[in-house]
Enzyme design. Sequence first.
Site, PDB file in Angstrom:
ATOM      1  N   CYS A 105       0.843  -1.212   0.000  1.00 54.03           N
ATOM      2  CA  CYS A 105       0.000   0.000   0.000  1.00 54.03           C
ATOM      3  C   CYS A 105       0.868   1.248   0.000  1.00 54.03           C
ATOM      4  O   CYS A 105       1.554   1.549   0.989  1.00 54.03           O
ATOM      5  CB  CYS A 105      -0.919  -0.023   1.217  1.00 54.03           C
ATOM      6  SG  CYS A 105      -1.791   1.520   1.521  1.00 54.03           S
ATOM      7  N   CYS A 130      -0.049   3.892   2.651  1.00 49.65           N
ATOM      8  CA  CYS A 130       0.350   3.427   3.991  1.00 49.65           C
ATOM      9  C   CYS A 130       1.784   3.852   4.279  1.00 49.65           C
ATOM     10  O   CYS A 130       2.120   4.225   5.412  1.00 49.65           O
ATOM     11  CB  CYS A 130       0.248   1.915   4.096  1.00 49.65           C
ATOM     12  SG  CYS A 130      -1.429   1.264   3.891  1.00 49.65           S
TER      13      CYS A 130
END
Length: 330
Positions: free
Chosen positions: A91, A94
């Site tokens: 991600c 993230c």
Amino acid sequence: MAAPDMMPASMGGAVDLSALAARHAQEAQAAARSADRAAEGSTPGAAEPGAAAPGAPVPGVIVDVTDAEFGAVVELSSSVPVIVDIWAEWCGPCKQLTPVLERLVTEYQGRLVLARVDADANPQLVQAFQAQSIPTVAAVIGGRPAPLFTGAIPEEQVREVLEQVLAFAEQQGITGRVPVEGAEAPAEPEPEPVPPLHQEAYDALEAGDLPSAIAAFEKAIAQNPRDAEAIAGLAQVRLLARLQGRGADEVRAAAGAAPGDIEAQMLVADLDLSGGHVEDAFLRLLDLMSTLSGDAKQDVRLRLLDHFEIVGLDDPRVGAARRRLTSLLY
């Protein structure tokens, strides 16, 4: 990536973590039973069929937790609010958000804990927090979860959310702190320096030189007529000087033998005050003052004011005596 979904004012949430906490408790019990059997000679490492390996995050401001360990986070949240960061290695957002969370949580020096959850490895937590996209950030406060936001948001917004979490936790009485290795303890406030003339008076008192102590306090008051500590100190030392070398029986006998001797009567009030009989001292002086006029009345008034300073002007007994004194003056 979903748009940021900021925390509602109520800090409410639909996530139910009770099952995770219950599972953690069951696993801890299973571990204890396994340990008991091992101690009794069972095969080391044997466990009940289907029992998961127990585990709990080590207390600290940043911990990685799993489905099996999250019950410990729920328990921890009863003393310190926990921020939950659901992320994944693949991600991109993230990788922007997690370092920000780590840095900010660390700044709070144990007032917050960051629990990082790998979404790929912990599907139960992803489902429990209803994480439709990642990163998803939530809080657990007193065992109650609250969704905070999804997606990578600016650092200032993250800080604002963390402040809201702390404010809500404080309303719930959750104000604990996790020990942080290497963190400095709050510094003790530096004591205020003693003014030189005050120190001179204290040194004289310690040496038993009451006249020098009186002189030092008088100098301090001359320099600053509002020096409350010097005013109270002077009143105390004057009382000690008046009673120095006099026995209680002697003082009371002299007053009884000379009812008209104003100084002898005031000395009994000094004796009462030095023995902790505050109200008796005030009453004696007030009753005496009610019979006098002119300079004698003024002398008793000044002695009363000294007594008020010794006892403390915020003492309710001083307030009551001051009201009667006012009535005697006007």
